[in-house]
Design a protein around this motif. Structure first.
Motif, PDB file in Angstrom:
ATOM      1  N   GLN A 145       0.842  -1.179   0.000  1.00  0.00           N
ATOM      2  CA  GLN A 145       0.000   0.000   0.000  1.00  0.00           C
ATOM      3  C   GLN A 145       0.882   1.235   0.000  1.00  0.00           C
ATOM      4  O   GLN A 145       0.492   2.264  -0.515  1.00  0.00           O
ATOM      5  CB  GLN A 145      -0.925  -0.032   1.208  1.00  0.00           C
ATOM      6  N   ALA A 146       2.042   1.133   0.622  1.00  0.00           N
ATOM      7  CA  ALA A 146       3.023   2.219   0.624  1.00  0.00           C
ATOM      8  C   ALA A 146       4.390   1.589   0.779  1.00  0.00           C
ATOM      9  O   ALA A 146       4.560   0.627   1.517  1.00  0.00           O
ATOM     10  CB  ALA A 146       2.755   3.179   1.783  1.00  0.00           C
ATOM     11  N   SER A 147       5.360   2.101   0.048  1.00  0.00           N
ATOM     12  CA  SER A 147       6.716   1.589   0.199  1.00  0.00           C
ATOM     13  C   SER A 147       7.693   2.744   0.131  1.00  0.00           C
ATOM     14  O   SER A 147       7.385   3.798  -0.409  1.00  0.00           O
ATOM     15  CB  SER A 147       7.038   0.542  -0.867  1.00  0.00           C
ATOM     16  N   GLN A 148       8.850   2.517   0.706  1.00  0.00           N
ATOM     17  CA  GLN A 148       9.867   3.560   0.754  1.00  0.00           C
ATOM     18  C   GLN A 148      11.240   2.922   0.569  1.00  0.00           C
ATOM     19  O   GLN A 148      11.540   1.895   1.161  1.00  0.00           O
ATOM     20  CB  GLN A 148       9.816   4.289   2.101  1.00  0.00           C
ATOM     21  N   VAL A 149      12.025   3.551  -0.260  1.00  0.00           N
ATOM     22  CA  VAL A 149      13.400   3.130  -0.477  1.00  0.00           C
ATOM     23  C   VAL A 149      14.289   3.998   0.398  1.00  0.00           C
ATOM     24  O   VAL A 149      14.130   5.216   0.440  1.00  0.00           O
ATOM     25  CB  VAL A 149      13.788   3.303  -1.962  1.00  0.00           C
ATOM     26  N   LYS A 207       3.268  -0.485   5.613  1.00  0.00           N
ATOM     27  CA  LYS A 207       4.305   0.213   4.878  1.00  0.00           C
ATOM     28  C   LYS A 207       5.473  -0.725   4.666  1.00  0.00           C
ATOM     29  O   LYS A 207       5.888  -1.420   5.583  1.00  0.00           O
ATOM     30  CB  LYS A 207       4.756   1.457   5.628  1.00  0.00           C
ATOM     31  N   ASP A 208       5.989  -0.749   3.453  1.00  0.00           N
ATOM     32  CA  ASP A 208       7.108  -1.597   3.093  1.00  0.00           C
ATOM     33  C   ASP A 208       8.382  -0.789   2.925  1.00  0.00           C
ATOM     34  O   ASP A 208       8.344   0.334   2.413  1.00  0.00           O
ATOM     35  CB  ASP A 208       6.836  -2.312   1.763  1.00  0.00           C
ATOM     36  N   TYR A 209       9.481  -1.398   3.339  1.00  0.00           N
ATOM     37  CA  TYR A 209      10.815  -0.847   3.136  1.00  0.00           C
ATOM     38  C   TYR A 209      11.627  -1.903   2.405  1.00  0.00           C
ATOM     39  O   TYR A 209      11.535  -3.086   2.726  1.00  0.00           O
ATOM     40  CB  TYR A 209      11.466  -0.491   4.474  1.00  0.00           C
ATOM     41  N   LEU A 210      12.397  -1.493   1.420  1.00  0.00           N
ATOM     42  CA  LEU A 210      13.169  -2.427   0.603  1.00  0.00           C
ATOM     43  C   LEU A 210      14.653  -2.255   0.860  1.00  0.00           C
ATOM     44  O   LEU A 210      15.142  -1.135   0.980  1.00  0.00           O
ATOM     45  CB  LEU A 210      12.887  -2.189  -0.881  1.00  0.00           C
ATOM     46  N   ILE A 211      15.355  -3.382   0.911  1.00  0.00           N
ATOM     47  CA  ILE A 211      16.796  -3.332   1.111  1.00  0.00           C
ATOM     48  C   ILE A 211      17.448  -4.430   0.275  1.00  0.00           C
ATOM     49  O   ILE A 211      16.996  -5.571   0.278  1.00  0.00           O
ATOM     50  CB  ILE A 211      17.182  -3.472   2.590  1.00  0.00           C
ATOM     51  N   SER A 212      18.475  -4.078  -0.457  1.00  0.00           N
ATOM     52  CA  SER A 212      19.226  -5.056  -1.239  1.00  0.00           C
ATOM     53  C   SER A 212      20.351  -5.609  -0.386  1.00  0.00           C
ATOM     54  O   SER A 212      21.049  -4.859   0.291  1.00  0.00           O
ATOM     55  CB  SER A 212      19.804  -4.408  -2.500  1.00  0.00           C
ATOM     56  N   ALA A 213      20.510  -6.928  -0.421  1.00  0.00           N
ATOM     57  CA  ALA A 213      21.548  -7.580   0.372  1.00  0.00           C
ATOM     58  C   ALA A 213      21.976  -8.862  -0.324  1.00  0.00           C
ATOM     59  O   ALA A 213      21.285  -9.368  -1.211  1.00  0.00           O
ATOM     60  CB  ALA A 213      21.031  -7.873   1.779  1.00  0.00           C
ATOM     61  N   ARG A 214      23.118  -9.389   0.111  1.00  0.00           N
ATOM     62  CA  ARG A 214      23.658 -10.619  -0.451  1.00  0.00           C
ATOM     63  C   ARG A 214      23.323 -11.811   0.444  1.00  0.00           C
ATOM     64  O   ARG A 214      23.247 -11.686   1.667  1.00  0.00           O
ATOM     65  CB  ARG A 214      25.176 -10.513  -0.597  1.00  0.00           C
ATOM     66  N   GLY A 215      23.158 -12.953  -0.177  1.00  0.00           N
ATOM     67  CA  GLY A 215      22.955 -14.185   0.569  1.00  0.00           C
ATOM     68  C   GLY A 215      24.115 -14.403   1.530  1.00  0.00           C
ATOM     69  O   GLY A 215      25.266 -14.143   1.192  1.00  0.00           O
ATOM     70  N   GLY A 216      23.804 -14.843   2.734  1.00  0.00           N
ATOM     71  CA  GLY A 216      24.819 -15.088   3.748  1.00  0.00           C
ATOM     72  C   GLY A 216      25.066 -13.910   4.673  1.00  0.00           C
ATOM     73  O   GLY A 216      25.613 -14.088   5.759  1.00  0.00           O
TER      74      GLY A 216
END
Length: 129
Positions: free
Chosen positions: A20-24, A46-55
């Motif tokens: 419904q709402a997201s923020q980078v 509310k959603d927040y997105l984060i890029s990360a690596r496995g492990g």
């Protein structure tokens, strides 16, 4: 080690699949953490997105009186690798299963979802190698 720049997102398994709402949020250069304040009303989230690596390991802390969060892995259709309504609002050392964009969803449950009062929160996220 630090992730120079990352995206942050907040998740809730009790809510529909589309945010419904997201923020980078980008980590400041040289930091491995970020913090943001927000509020949700009723059954919104509310959603927040984060890029990360496995492990890598993720830490998430939610300061609030009436909300929860889920951590969902890349490609999730609602499945969470951490559910704060069960495990508490301080997740530490959550090992990330694969590389990609993780979603952190902040949401409410129960009687709070039927109110029209804002539920303020502060969420802090860190990524560690």
């Amino acid at each position: 080690m630090l992730i120079g720049a990352a995206l942050v997102a907040v998740l809730a398994g009790t809510a529909p699949a589309l945010a419904q709402a997201s923020q980078v949020i980008a980590f400041a250069k040289g930091n491995d953490n970020a913090s943001v304040k927000g509020a949700i009303v009723g059954d919104t989230y509310k959603d927040y997105l984060i890029s990360a690596r496995g492990g890598q390991k993720m830490g998430v802390s939610l300061i609030t009186k009436a909300a929860y969060f889920n951590i969902m892995p890349p490609g999730s259709t609602g499945e969470a690798i951490y559910n704060s309504s069960i495990d508490g609002n301080d997740a530490t050392g959550v090992v990330l299963p694969r590389t990609g964009q993780y979603r952190i969803r902040v949401y409410t449950m129960g009687a709070v979802t039927r109110t029209k009062r804002p539920v303020p929160f502060q969420v802090s996220v860190s990524i560690m190698n």
